[in-house]
Design an enzyme around this catalytic site. Structure first.
Site, short mmCIF file in Angstrom:
data_model
loop_
_atom_site.label_atom_id
_atom_site.label_comp_id
_atom_site.label_asym_id
_atom_site.label_seq_id
_atom_site.Cartn_x
_atom_site.Cartn_y
_atom_site.Cartn_z
N TRP A 366 -30.69 -24.91 61.52
CA TRP A 366 -29.58 -24.88 62.49
C TRP A 366 -29.21 -23.44 62.84
O TRP A 366 -28.51 -23.20 63.82
CB TRP A 366 -28.36 -25.63 61.95
CG TRP A 366 -27.57 -24.93 60.87
CD1 TRP A 366 -28.06 -24.22 59.82
CD2 TRP A 366 -26.14 -24.89 60.74
NE1 TRP A 366 -27.03 -23.75 59.02
CE2 TRP A 366 -25.84 -24.16 59.57
CE3 TRP A 366 -25.09 -25.42 61.48
CZ2 TRP A 366 -24.53 -23.92 59.13
CZ3 TRP A 366 -23.78 -25.19 61.05
CH2 TRP A 366 -23.52 -24.45 59.90
N ASP A 367 -29.71 -22.49 62.06
CA ASP A 367 -29.46 -21.08 62.32
C ASP A 367 -29.77 -20.72 63.78
O ASP A 367 -29.03 -19.98 64.42
CB ASP A 367 -30.33 -20.20 61.42
CG ASP A 367 -30.07 -20.43 59.94
OD1 ASP A 367 -30.06 -21.60 59.52
OD2 ASP A 367 -29.92 -19.45 59.20
N GLU A 495 -22.81 -26.04 51.67
CA GLU A 495 -23.86 -26.66 50.87
C GLU A 495 -23.48 -26.80 49.40
O GLU A 495 -24.06 -27.63 48.68
CB GLU A 495 -25.15 -25.85 51.01
CG GLU A 495 -25.70 -25.91 52.44
CD GLU A 495 -26.85 -24.95 52.67
OE1 GLU A 495 -27.03 -24.02 51.86
OE2 GLU A 495 -27.57 -25.12 53.67
N LYS A 563 -19.20 -22.42 50.17
CA LYS A 563 -20.26 -21.41 50.22
C LYS A 563 -20.15 -20.56 51.48
O LYS A 563 -20.40 -19.36 51.46
CB LYS A 563 -21.63 -22.11 50.18
CG LYS A 563 -22.81 -21.17 50.33
CD LYS A 563 -24.13 -21.92 50.35
CE LYS A 563 -25.31 -20.99 50.56
NZ LYS A 563 -26.59 -21.71 50.62
N GLN A 564 -19.77 -21.20 52.58
CA GLN A 564 -19.69 -20.51 53.87
C GLN A 564 -18.73 -21.28 54.77
O GLN A 564 -18.22 -22.33 54.40
CB GLN A 564 -21.07 -20.45 54.52
CG GLN A 564 -21.66 -21.82 54.81
CD GLN A 564 -23.15 -21.77 55.07
OE1 GLN A 564 -23.94 -21.33 54.24
NE2 GLN A 564 -23.55 -22.24 56.25
#
Length: 724
Positions: A366-367, A495, A563-564
């Site tokens: 997806w980056d 994640e 995580k993000q």
């Protein structure tokens, strides 16, 4: 004075001497620190031949790593080169190294004299890396420069070019290497050690034909050594992948050597690679029967001028700020590495490391769709198109994934390569990160909105959007007691959460996917599936009514650290709205709560999203701080090599996902661009609400492209927007 005192004094003297000695020893890591800080907007400079990070050059089709040596080797070992789409068994594999060029005096290699003056310059405007140094073999030296150019004009061609002045008059050998061939089988098998592709007797272009070991993809590399110095025609070295040009330089007289290389895949790769390298070397008007020896006097000017012109065309679409020079340099650095990884007409998307490395097997995530695409779409839609076209080209693989798991439509892989089939390593929970389908659909829709290309939408975009909508319609679970649909057992963008139920981000982007499918169907005159609207209307959206913010997922704990960026992505890029509600307070509450609950050493993307959100909430000071945090902790070395995390260093990877962040932050945050995905009035899809930082006097986006029109956007004090 007694002995103990004398012994103490002696120890003090020895210690002081040791400290002074240490201070006098040259510190290789501080060589850059001995020079003024570089804040040039276009030039990145290293004075350290032992620079650990090097740089990455590419043209969107081929790419190579270059370290302090100035050519494609490091500590004597060849560095890998990569080609877009060269997957074997779904894994991106290195091509043979074409970027290595070395010089020998008999058996002794000329190596950089680290005690002599040294300077390496990356010119981001021209895309040329130049290394100024002295190369030594005993008492013999070659002083001058080496340039590496990955042609923007000729997608298959790269050149290593040396201009050197010897302090001697005797034979030297220029030797080109094409090592790192372990992923290939030579095809055909060499006979009697002769694998050169002959032209006119003993004069040769070195060409090797290969097949990938598992998939059998045909691949060829051709190389041509030319020089201005007197000497013998090119000959073969000790193996089929090395060639030697014997030279007779004269003391004090500058000479040049250029190694043209061409890589080609498919069709008749050997012949095509040879033709490419001839054309690049200025032999386009020389018949195949003519003597290649004439090319020895070629001066490279045509090749370089065509490359520079193509690079100049790219940079006509620029982001220009009137502010700290380091900020401007950072934006150019990030855009430079992103541009190295894309080209018009490509059908391949961008792996997280581009063509700098094959980390994560060179897979597409997806980056590309959510993080890199927005950095390109408003100024380079022709380059961004490869990201959306890749999803169309791998649609059959995505449909096979869905069928395997018992669902309709297309289930895009979390990690995909050549075919689009799921290639995330077995056993990893990330295989369940299903929001990827919505990310893909949103990216397709953004491309259509920005270009207005209805033909593309009908033939390529809509098939992807429809298939992903069909997937969600079959994937949701109806809960009669609650009168809504849920999405169970998924991994959210965070994640660390692993398998959970009802990720707010996933449920919302699924709902958006369904609504986008309805809109897209109407635009092309197709009939929407009635179930799309039914599921979208009844989709469960986790929300905390007490605190007036979105809830990350079922069972989310207040002390949980993500995580993000995850739930705050609902604010941007999803821009999700409850019908008829003022979302300002909800956005602010969601942002403040979740942005303060991130794992401190997560990947680089979070801060760029935070910059955009803060800007849209009107907090320009925080937006600028988040912009600074989106690049400063991640740059490594003098060439601003972008690292994935602030805490851990990956010396050989350029993390393009993160590098796209400062660009996206500036365009969609500080400059205020906004795409309204569901605007009924076509003239209001793109609008501007800037948040100019105090330290910047202005922002200018040159040659923005929107639905066939081109214009500049300038933001000045008072957040005044001028479009012309």
């Amino acid at each position: 004075m007694n002995r103990s005192v004398m012994r103490g004094v002696a120890l003090i003297i020895l210690a002081a001497a040791a400290i002074i000695g240490l201070l006098l020893i040259p510190n290789k890591s501080s060589k850059n620190a001995n020079h003024p800080p570089n804040d040039d907007p276009w030039l990145l400079v290293s004075y350290d031949p032992d620079n650990l990070y090097g740089t990455y050059l590419g043209n969107g089709f081929i790419g190579c790593r270059i370290m302090g040596e100035g050519v494609g080797n490091h500590n004597g070992q060849p560095l890998p080169c990569f080609m877009a789409g060269l997957y074997d068994n779904e894994k991106l594999i290195p091509t043979p190294t074409w970027s290595d060029l070395r010089f020998y005096d008999g058996k002794t290699e000329f190596k950089i004299d680290k005690d002599a003056d040294y300077k390496q310059v990356l010119n981001m405007k021209t895309g040329i890396l130049t290394t100024y140094a002295t190369w030594r073999a005993g008492r013999k030296t070659l002083k001058g420069k080496v340039e590496v150019i990955v042609s923007r004009a000729e997608p298959n061609v790269g050149v290593v070019r040396a201009e050197l002045r010897p302090n001697f008059s005797s034979r030297i050998d220029a030797q080109s290497y094409s090592r790192n061939t372990e992923n290939f089988a030579l095809s055909p098998t060499p006979k009697d050690g002769d694998t050169g592709w002959r032209l006119n007797g003993s004069e040769r272009i070195r060409a090797c034909a290969f097949g990938t070991k598992q998939s059998g993809i045909k691949f060829a590399l051709a190389s041509l050594l030319v020089s201005s110095a007197e000497g013998d025609p090119p000959s073969w070295g000790g193996s089929s992948v090395e060639s030697v040009l014997a030279l007779e330089p004269k003391r004090g007289v500058k000479f040049s050597v250029s190694n043209y290389s061409s890589v080609f895949i498919g069709g008749d790769p050997e012949n095509n690679a040879c033709m490419n390298v001839l054309f690049a070397a200025g032999a386009h008007d020389i018949t195949m029967k003519s003597k290649l020896w004439e090319l020895r006097k070629y001066d490279d000017s045509r090749f370089i001028s065509l490359h520079k012109r193509a690079m100049s065309d790219l940079w006509k679409h620029d982001i220009i700020i009137d502010g700290p020079k380091r900020d401007q340099q950072a934006l150019h650095s990030c855009m430079f590495y992103l541009l190295q990884s894309v080209r018009k007409g490509s059908q391949w998307s961008i792996p997280p490391m581009g063509l700098s490395n094959n980390a994560f097997s060179g897979h597409v995530f997806w980056d590309a769709d959510l993080w890199m695409f927005p950095a390109l779409i408003l100024q380079h839609p022709e380059l961004a198109r490869s990201i959306v076209d890749y999803r169309y080209n791998t649609l059959l693989g995505a449909m096979a994934n869905a069928k395997e798991h018992g669902f309709a439509g297309a289930e895009y892989a979390w990690e995909s390569g050549y075919t689009g089939k799921e290639d995330t390593p077995e056993g990893l929970v990330y295989r369940n990160e299903r929001h990827i389908d919505g990310d893909v659909a949103l990216c397709q829709w953004q491309y259509y909105l920005a270009t207005g290309d209805k033909t593309w939408l009908k033939t390529r975009g809509y098939p992807v959007i429809k298939a992903t909508a069909d997937y969600w319609a079959s994937r949701v679970k109806w809960v009669p007691a609650k009168d809504h649909y849920e999405i169970l057992q998924v991994v959210p963008p965070d994640e660390n959460a692993e398998l959970i139920n009802n990720s707010a981000y996933t449920n919302i982007i699924a709902q958006m996917n369904l609504r986008i499918a309805e809109q897209a169907a109407k635009r092309i005159g197709a009939a929407p599936d009635l179930k799309w609207a039914q599921v979208a209307e009844k989709m469960y959206i986790p929300f905390d009514p007490t605190n007036k913010r979105f809830s990350a997922f079922d069972g989310h704990k207040p002390n949980w650290k993500a995580k993000q960026a995850d739930t705050e992505l609902i604010v941007y890029p999803l821009q999700y709205k409850f019908a008829g509600q003022d979302m300002t307070a909800i956005y602010k509450n969601t942002f403040e709560y979740y942005s303060s609950r991130l794992y401190p050493n997560g990947p680089a993307m979070s801060t760029s999203a935070h910059c955009v959100i803060a800007a849209r909430l009107g907090d320009c000071d925080r937006a600028y701080n988040e912009f600074m945090k989106s690049y400063k902790p991640y740059f490594r070395g003098p060439f601003n090599y972008f690292n994935e995390k602030s805490s851990t260093t990956y010396e050989n990877m350029c993390f393009l996902t993160g590098a796209a962040g400062p660009i996206q932050s500036t365009i969609f945050g500080l400059a205020g661009a906004n795409m309204d995905y569901f605007a009924q009035d076509q003239s209001k899809i793109l609008n501007w609400s800037p948040c100019l930082p105090k330290r910047w006097k202005s922002i200018k986006l040159t040659r923005v492209q929107w639905q066939g029109k081109q214009f500049d956007v300038t933001v000045t004090k008072g957040n005044k927007v001028s479009i012309n």
